[in-house]
Design a protein around this motif. Sequence first.
Motif, PDB file in Angstrom:
ATOM      1  N   ASN A  72       0.828  -1.197   0.000  1.00 15.78           N
ATOM      2  CA  ASN A  72       0.000   0.000   0.000  1.00 15.78           C
ATOM      3  C   ASN A  72       0.871   1.258   0.000  1.00 15.78           C
ATOM      4  O   ASN A  72       0.578   2.237  -0.709  1.00 15.78           O
ATOM      5  N   LEU A  73       1.930   1.225   0.765  1.00 16.31           N
ATOM      6  CA  LEU A  73       2.859   2.355   0.780  1.00 16.31           C
ATOM      7  C   LEU A  73       3.470   2.568  -0.601  1.00 16.31           C
ATOM      8  O   LEU A  73       3.586   3.696  -1.093  1.00 16.31           O
ATOM      9  N   MET A  74       3.854   1.456  -1.258  1.00 13.48           N
ATOM     10  CA  MET A  74       4.416   1.537  -2.606  1.00 13.48           C
ATOM     11  C   MET A  74       3.380   2.059  -3.609  1.00 13.48           C
ATOM     12  O   MET A  74       3.694   2.869  -4.480  1.00 13.48           O
ATOM     13  N   PHE A  75       2.146   1.596  -3.479  1.00  9.60           N
ATOM     14  CA  PHE A  75       1.079   2.071  -4.362  1.00  9.60           C
ATOM     15  C   PHE A  75       0.892   3.581  -4.215  1.00  9.60           C
ATOM     16  O   PHE A  75       0.762   4.309  -5.207  1.00  9.60           O
ATOM     17  N   ARG A  76       0.858   4.060  -2.968  1.00  8.01           N
ATOM     18  CA  ARG A  76       0.665   5.493  -2.744  1.00  8.01           C
ATOM     19  C   ARG A  76       1.829   6.306  -3.303  1.00  8.01           C
ATOM     20  O   ARG A  76       1.633   7.360  -3.932  1.00  8.01           O
ATOM     21  N   LEU A  77       3.030   5.814  -3.076  1.00  7.30           N
ATOM     22  CA  LEU A  77       4.204   6.500  -3.598  1.00  7.30           C
ATOM     23  C   LEU A  77       4.179   6.525  -5.121  1.00  7.30           C
ATOM     24  O   LEU A  77       4.407   7.573  -5.748  1.00  7.30           O
ATOM     25  N   GLY A  78       3.908   5.366  -5.723  1.00  4.66           N
ATOM     26  CA  GLY A  78       3.913   5.285  -7.180  1.00  4.66           C
ATOM     27  C   GLY A  78       2.844   6.155  -7.814  1.00  4.66           C
ATOM     28  O   GLY A  78       3.081   6.799  -8.848  1.00  4.66           O
ATOM     29  N   GLU A  79       1.663   6.205  -7.193  1.00  2.00           N
ATOM     30  CA  GLU A  79       0.598   7.040  -7.745  1.00  2.00           C
ATOM     31  C   GLU A  79       0.956   8.518  -7.637  1.00  2.00           C
ATOM     32  O   GLU A  79       0.759   9.290  -8.577  1.00  2.00           O
ATOM     33  N   LYS A  80       1.492   8.913  -6.499  1.00  2.00           N
ATOM     34  CA  LYS A  80       1.838  10.322  -6.304  1.00  2.00           C
ATOM     35  C   LYS A  80       2.925  10.772  -7.266  1.00  2.00           C
ATOM     36  O   LYS A  80       2.894  11.890  -7.794  1.00  2.00           O
ATOM     37  N   GLU A  81       3.896   9.892  -7.533  1.00  2.00           N
ATOM     38  CA  GLU A  81       5.016  10.239  -8.405  1.00  2.00           C
ATOM     39  C   GLU A  81       4.734   9.927  -9.869  1.00  2.00           C
ATOM     40  O   GLU A  81       5.609  10.117 -10.719  1.00  2.00           O
ATOM     41  N   ASN A  82       3.522   9.402 -10.152  1.00  2.00           N
ATOM     42  CA  ASN A  82       3.145   9.056 -11.530  1.00  2.00           C
ATOM     43  C   ASN A  82       4.118   8.052 -12.137  1.00  2.00           C
ATOM     44  O   ASN A  82       4.561   8.180 -13.285  1.00  2.00           O
ATOM     45  N   LEU A  83       4.458   7.022 -11.356  1.00  5.67           N
ATOM     46  CA  LEU A  83       5.382   5.993 -11.812  1.00  5.67           C
ATOM     47  C   LEU A  83       4.647   4.957 -12.660  1.00  5.67           C
ATOM     48  O   LEU A  83       3.430   4.808 -12.569  1.00  5.67           O
ATOM     49  N   THR A  84       5.404   4.240 -13.471  1.00  9.63           N
ATOM     50  CA  THR A  84       4.846   3.174 -14.304  1.00  9.63           C
ATOM     51  C   THR A  84       5.000   1.841 -13.572  1.00  9.63           C
ATOM     52  O   THR A  84       6.117   1.422 -13.252  1.00  9.63           O
ATOM     53  N   PHE A  85       3.869   1.185 -13.303  1.00  9.86           N
ATOM     54  CA  PHE A  85       3.878  -0.081 -12.575  1.00  9.86           C
ATOM     55  C   PHE A  85       4.039  -1.250 -13.540  1.00  9.86           C
ATOM     56  O   PHE A  85       3.458  -1.266 -14.630  1.00  9.86           O
ATOM     57  N   ALA A  86       4.797  -2.249 -13.111  1.00 10.48           N
ATOM     58  CA  ALA A  86       4.835  -3.540 -13.796  1.00 10.48           C
ATOM     59  C   ALA A  86       3.734  -4.391 -13.180  1.00 10.48           C
ATOM     60  O   ALA A  86       3.872  -4.893 -12.060  1.00 10.48           O
ATOM     61  N   PHE A  87       2.624  -4.525 -13.905  1.00  7.48           N
ATOM     62  CA  PHE A  87       1.470  -5.272 -13.424  1.00  7.48           C
ATOM     63  C   PHE A  87       1.409  -6.642 -14.102  1.00  7.48           C
ATOM     64  O   PHE A  87       1.890  -6.812 -15.226  1.00  7.48           O
ATOM     65  N   PRO A  88       0.786  -7.626 -13.448  1.00  9.58           N
ATOM     66  CA  PRO A  88       0.557  -8.919 -14.106  1.00  9.58           C
ATOM     67  C   PRO A  88      -0.322  -8.763 -15.341  1.00  9.58           C
ATOM     68  O   PRO A  88      -1.215  -7.913 -15.366  1.00  9.58           O
ATOM     69  N   TYR A  89      -0.071  -9.591 -16.343  1.00 13.44           N
ATOM     70  CA  TYR A  89      -0.904  -9.570 -17.545  1.00 13.44           C
ATOM     71  C   TYR A  89      -2.328 -10.003 -17.202  1.00 13.44           C
ATOM     72  O   TYR A  89      -3.289  -9.478 -17.758  1.00 13.44           O
ATOM     73  N   TYR A  90      -2.433 -10.967 -16.272  1.00 11.63           N
ATOM     74  CA  TYR A  90      -3.739 -11.431 -15.818  1.00 11.63           C
ATOM     75  C   TYR A  90      -3.883 -11.166 -14.320  1.00 11.63           C
ATOM     76  O   TYR A  90      -2.971 -11.447 -13.530  1.00 11.63           O
TER      77      TYR A  90
END
Length: 401
Positions: A72-90
């Motif tokens: 959750n901390l990483m999600f908040r940081l990434g959203e605030k900084e407009n970072l590109t997430f490596a998400f699962p394809y599925y």
Amino acid sequence: HRKEMTLRWLSTQLWRHRVMGLLLALCVTLLLMLLATQSLDPNGYTFMRTRRSPPPVAFLKTHKTGSSTVQNLMFRLGEKENLTFAFPYYAYQFSYPDRFRADFVDELPPGSSQFDMLCSHMRLDLGQLKQVMPRNTIYITLLRDPLQTFESVFSYYTSTVPAFTLAKKAADTANRKSALSVFLEAPESYWDPTEPGNGLARNPMSFDLGLSSQEWNASWPMELTQLEEAFQLVMIAEHFDESLVLLGALLQLEPEELAYVHLNVRAPSDITPLEDDTKARLWAWNSLDVLLYNLFLQVFWEKAEQYGLGRLKREVALLRASTQRLRQKCVAREGVPPGELEDLVRPWQTDTVTILGYKVRGNLTLQEEGLCVRLVLPELQYHSHLYFQQYGHDMRSIPTD
């Protein structure tokens, strides 16, 4: 005032229908996009950032160690900084329990040149992971006392891990014995190591880290050395705040950006007390996890000493003060049963445990509500929102054929 009324209407009306699947993800996204019109600054004020964006981060999310809180901390940081997430394809995980492969990752979104953050469940393959993430990526993970980890894994996955399910059926016919006790009396009679679904049934942390979790083998010393060299920080759940301070130093974060609430917490009635004989059997059954934990506990304190123990103590105090301020601002109630929570902030429930959540305070500004909702947002809802925000469409379901 109209915007606030719109927000309230979304949170009370859309979720009342208990929609599932794509509509649920869409509604989460609509609400959070409304809230995203305001700053995500943890102090509640718009400000100009003067530091550089954090380096790329790969967080290996281990099972039942407290990793949802870090995610959750990483999600908040990434959203605030407009970072590109490596998400699962599925869906939400990288084809767990299969070993991670680069082709499990969804494509780079238009306009992005690299992935900046990865923090979804996987079974580690370090070589494959390095094909996905940039060369300057910081690798982190989290370990927990092996006894507490296994008790939590068993409780949470009783109905999904085949070995645990068999033990539960046997325990149903035994008087006054927990399923965990029945399993530990003769674990090998329930555990089939060739069954893919039994990966978490022995040495679950070692399994998540890609090691052979069944028994010691000659490759372990080399593999442990590779892990120690690859991971800049292995956090320790029993020293969570100290771990976050060291994480903040790596990522150049302020104490306010590290503030948190504990997520994915079970109801106290679902936690099995561990008697001495149970503890001894747990140690024996999870001996590789014990070795793994003890090794990285030693490494952790070596890093803490390099950071400076006095400095670490002062920074922990600052983090705890920031966390307390944010909790007081955001949280009306903690330990809330799922039936009393709106769908937006209701954690996913298993068949065998009750996962508690939080109620956010009322009378917040839109800016404050945006921060507070994200603070308590469960993994699946936050993941769905960020995926939609990044790709403009909902996540793909896992194929059934």
